[in-house]
Design a protein around this motif. Structure first.
Motif, mmCIF file in Angstrom:
data_model
loop_
_atom_site.group_PDB
_atom_site.id
_atom_site.type_symbol
_atom_site.label_atom_id
_atom_site.label_comp_id
_atom_site.label_asym_id
_atom_site.label_seq_id
_atom_site.Cartn_x
_atom_site.Cartn_y
_atom_site.Cartn_z
ATOM 1 N N ASP A 5 -31.600 6.472 -22.592
ATOM 2 C CA ASP A 5 -32.581 6.049 -23.595
ATOM 3 C C ASP A 5 -32.179 4.720 -24.238
ATOM 4 O O ASP A 5 -33.037 3.907 -24.564
ATOM 5 N N GLN A 6 -30.886 4.506 -24.417
ATOM 6 C CA GLN A 6 -30.434 3.232 -24.969
ATOM 7 C C GLN A 6 -30.751 2.083 -24.004
ATOM 8 O O GLN A 6 -31.144 1.007 -24.433
ATOM 9 N N TYR A 7 -30.605 2.335 -22.720
ATOM 10 C CA TYR A 7 -30.974 1.320 -21.728
ATOM 11 C C TYR A 7 -32.469 1.054 -21.763
ATOM 12 O O TYR A 7 -32.901 -0.103 -21.727
ATOM 13 N N LEU A 8 -33.262 2.113 -21.829
ATOM 14 C CA LEU A 8 -34.715 1.927 -21.868
ATOM 15 C C LEU A 8 -35.127 1.120 -23.091
ATOM 16 O O LEU A 8 -35.968 0.231 -23.011
ATOM 17 N N LYS A 9 -34.503 1.428 -24.210
ATOM 18 C CA LYS A 9 -34.790 0.694 -25.450
ATOM 19 C C LYS A 9 -34.426 -0.779 -25.292
ATOM 20 O O LYS A 9 -35.216 -1.663 -25.633
ATOM 21 N N ALA A 10 -33.249 -1.051 -24.734
ATOM 22 C CA ALA A 10 -32.812 -2.437 -24.552
ATOM 23 C C ALA A 10 -33.741 -3.186 -23.597
ATOM 24 O O ALA A 10 -34.127 -4.327 -23.869
ATOM 25 N N ILE A 11 -34.106 -2.553 -22.505
ATOM 26 C CA ILE A 11 -35.013 -3.183 -21.541
ATOM 27 C C ILE A 11 -36.355 -3.481 -22.196
ATOM 28 O O ILE A 11 -36.921 -4.568 -22.040
ATOM 29 N N TYR A 12 -36.852 -2.526 -22.961
ATOM 30 C CA TYR A 12 -38.132 -2.704 -23.661
ATOM 31 C C TYR A 12 -38.064 -3.921 -24.588
ATOM 32 O O TYR A 12 -38.972 -4.763 -24.597
ATOM 33 N N LEU A 13 -36.989 -4.031 -25.356
ATOM 34 C CA LEU A 13 -36.863 -5.140 -26.304
ATOM 35 C C LEU A 13 -36.742 -6.478 -25.584
ATOM 36 O O LEU A 13 -37.344 -7.468 -26.013
ATOM 37 N N VAL A 14 -35.979 -6.507 -24.499
ATOM 38 C CA VAL A 14 -35.845 -7.753 -23.735
ATOM 39 C C VAL A 14 -37.192 -8.133 -23.130
ATOM 40 O O VAL A 14 -37.585 -9.307 -23.170
ATOM 41 N N GLN A 15 -37.921 -7.158 -22.598
ATOM 42 C CA GLN A 15 -39.249 -7.442 -22.051
ATOM 43 C C GLN A 15 -40.168 -8.012 -23.124
ATOM 44 O O GLN A 15 -40.960 -8.923 -22.852
ATOM 45 N N GLN A 16 -40.085 -7.486 -24.327
ATOM 46 C CA GLN A 16 -40.922 -7.985 -25.418
ATOM 47 C C GLN A 16 -40.560 -9.425 -25.762
ATOM 48 O O GLN A 16 -41.432 -10.264 -25.978
ATOM 49 N N GLU A 17 -39.256 -9.713 -25.823
ATOM 50 C CA GLU A 17 -38.795 -11.057 -26.165
ATOM 51 C C GLU A 17 -39.160 -12.068 -25.083
ATOM 52 O O GLU A 17 -39.541 -13.191 -25.378
ATOM 53 N N GLU A 18 -39.000 -11.674 -23.821
ATOM 54 C CA GLU A 18 -39.200 -12.601 -22.720
ATOM 55 C C GLU A 18 -40.623 -12.567 -22.178
ATOM 56 O O GLU A 18 -40.961 -13.348 -21.301
ATOM 57 N N ASP A 19 -41.424 -11.642 -22.679
ATOM 58 C CA ASP A 19 -42.807 -11.486 -22.238
ATOM 59 C C ASP A 19 -42.892 -11.381 -20.711
ATOM 60 O O ASP A 19 -43.681 -12.060 -20.064
ATOM 61 N N GLY A 20 -42.021 -10.533 -20.182
ATOM 62 C CA GLY A 20 -41.977 -10.325 -18.743
ATOM 63 C C GLY A 20 -40.783 -9.454 -18.392
ATOM 64 O O GLY A 20 -40.165 -8.851 -19.268
ATOM 65 N N PRO A 21 -40.441 -9.401 -17.122
ATOM 66 C CA PRO A 21 -39.320 -8.562 -16.696
ATOM 67 C C PRO A 21 -38.013 -8.951 -17.395
ATOM 68 O O PRO A 21 -37.792 -10.120 -17.726
ATOM 69 N N ALA A 22 -37.167 -7.951 -17.608
ATOM 70 C CA ALA A 22 -35.876 -8.163 -18.262
ATOM 71 C C ALA A 22 -34.808 -8.408 -17.210
ATOM 72 O O ALA A 22 -34.724 -7.671 -16.230
ATOM 73 N N SER A 23 -34.004 -9.426 -17.417
ATOM 74 C CA SER A 23 -32.907 -9.669 -16.480
ATOM 75 C C SER A 23 -31.803 -8.643 -16.755
ATOM 76 O O SER A 23 -31.562 -8.253 -17.901
ATOM 77 N N THR A 24 -31.147 -8.223 -15.689
ATOM 78 C CA THR A 24 -30.086 -7.226 -15.861
ATOM 79 C C THR A 24 -28.935 -7.795 -16.681
ATOM 80 O O THR A 24 -28.305 -7.078 -17.448
ATOM 81 N N GLY A 25 -28.685 -9.090 -16.555
ATOM 82 C CA GLY A 25 -27.621 -9.717 -17.348
ATOM 83 C C GLY A 25 -27.914 -9.661 -18.830
ATOM 84 O O GLY A 25 -27.028 -9.395 -19.646
ATOM 85 N N ARG A 26 -29.160 -9.906 -19.196
ATOM 86 C CA ARG A 26 -29.564 -9.853 -20.617
ATOM 87 C C ARG A 26 -29.464 -8.433 -21.150
ATOM 88 O O ARG A 26 -29.025 -8.214 -22.274
ATOM 89 N N VAL A 27 -29.829 -7.453 -20.334
ATOM 90 C CA VAL A 27 -29.713 -6.046 -20.738
ATOM 91 C C VAL A 27 -28.239 -5.686 -20.924
ATOM 92 O O VAL A 27 -27.869 -5.055 -21.913
ATOM 93 N N ALA A 28 -27.400 -6.113 -19.986
ATOM 94 C CA ALA A 28 -25.960 -5.847 -20.085
ATOM 95 C C ALA A 28 -25.387 -6.455 -21.360
ATOM 96 O O ALA A 28 -24.613 -5.815 -22.077
ATOM 97 N N ASP A 29 -25.785 -7.699 -21.662
ATOM 98 C CA ASP A 29 -25.310 -8.362 -22.881
ATOM 99 C C ASP A 29 -25.747 -7.603 -24.124
ATOM 100 O O ASP A 29 -24.962 -7.412 -25.059
ATOM 101 N N MET A 30 -26.999 -7.172 -24.142
ATOM 102 C CA MET A 30 -27.529 -6.480 -25.312
ATOM 103 C C MET A 30 -26.773 -5.173 -25.572
ATOM 104 O O MET A 30 -26.552 -4.795 -26.717
ATOM 105 N N LEU A 31 -26.369 -4.505 -24.500
ATOM 106 C CA LEU A 31 -25.684 -3.220 -24.633
ATOM 107 C C LEU A 31 -24.169 -3.360 -24.616
ATOM 108 O O LEU A 31 -23.453 -2.367 -24.748
ATOM 109 N N ASP A 32 -23.686 -4.581 -24.463
ATOM 110 C CA ASP A 32 -22.249 -4.861 -24.408
ATOM 111 C C ASP A 32 -21.568 -4.040 -23.309
ATOM 112 O O ASP A 32 -20.565 -3.368 -23.548
ATOM 113 N N VAL A 33 -22.167 -4.091 -22.112
ATOM 114 C CA VAL A 33 -21.600 -3.434 -20.939
ATOM 115 C C VAL A 33 -21.497 -4.466 -19.819
ATOM 116 O O VAL A 33 -22.084 -5.539 -19.905
#
Length: 143
Positions: A5-33
């Motif tokens: 669920d934390q991943y889904l939340k992060a992906i959702y937020l990145v998609q909202q910010e980028e107005d499109g698909p979320a890059s895996t690197g940005r998701v990793a950065d957001m979750l500090d993984v």
């Protein structure tokens, strides 16, 4: 809320910010993984049909993934509002992050009866501040 669920939340937020698909690197950065950890979890979520991953283009949530992500954001907002508004916890963001993985839907629903949550939740979430935009937080006198 569990790790997926934390991943889904992060992906959702990145998609909202980028107005499109979320890059895996940005998701990793957001979750500090690590990017490898992010790719592994993204693969699991894709197997569960919660997202679609297209190499070199990014990750997009399916309709079910969006529902789960929004529910996760709402739970996070509930935790933040409870910690700040009811318990007056000064470091509510740090505490909310620690509590988020262990608060289940039943507990979140019960906390929700205690707080004054905005009807537009979770659209009130500000990913830049990692907090609900509607929380009225007093400015630190040192600022």
């Amino acid at each position: 809320m569990n790790t997926s669920d934390q991943y889904l939340k992060a992906i959702y937020l990145v998609q909202q910010e980028e107005d499109g698909p979320a890059s895996t690197g940005r998701v990793a950065d957001m979750l500090d993984v690590s990017p490898a950890s992010a790719n592994e979890m993204i693969g699991k979520l894709e197997d569960r049909e919660l997202l679609e991953h297209e190499k070199y283009k990014g990750v997009s949530l399916t309709d079910d993934g969006i529902v789960r992500a929004r529910e996760g954001l709402q739970t996070y907002c509930i935790i933040e509002r409870f910690l700040l508004g009811v318990l007056d916890v000064e470091e509510f963001r740090a505490e909310a992050k620690q509590l988020e993985p262990v608060i289940d839907e039943t507990v979140a629903d019960r906390l929700d009866t205690i707080i004054d949550r905005a009807p537009q939740c979770p659209d009130c979430f500000d990913p830049e501040d990692d907090a609900c935009k509607l929380l009225e937080i007093e400015a630190d006198p040192a600022d």
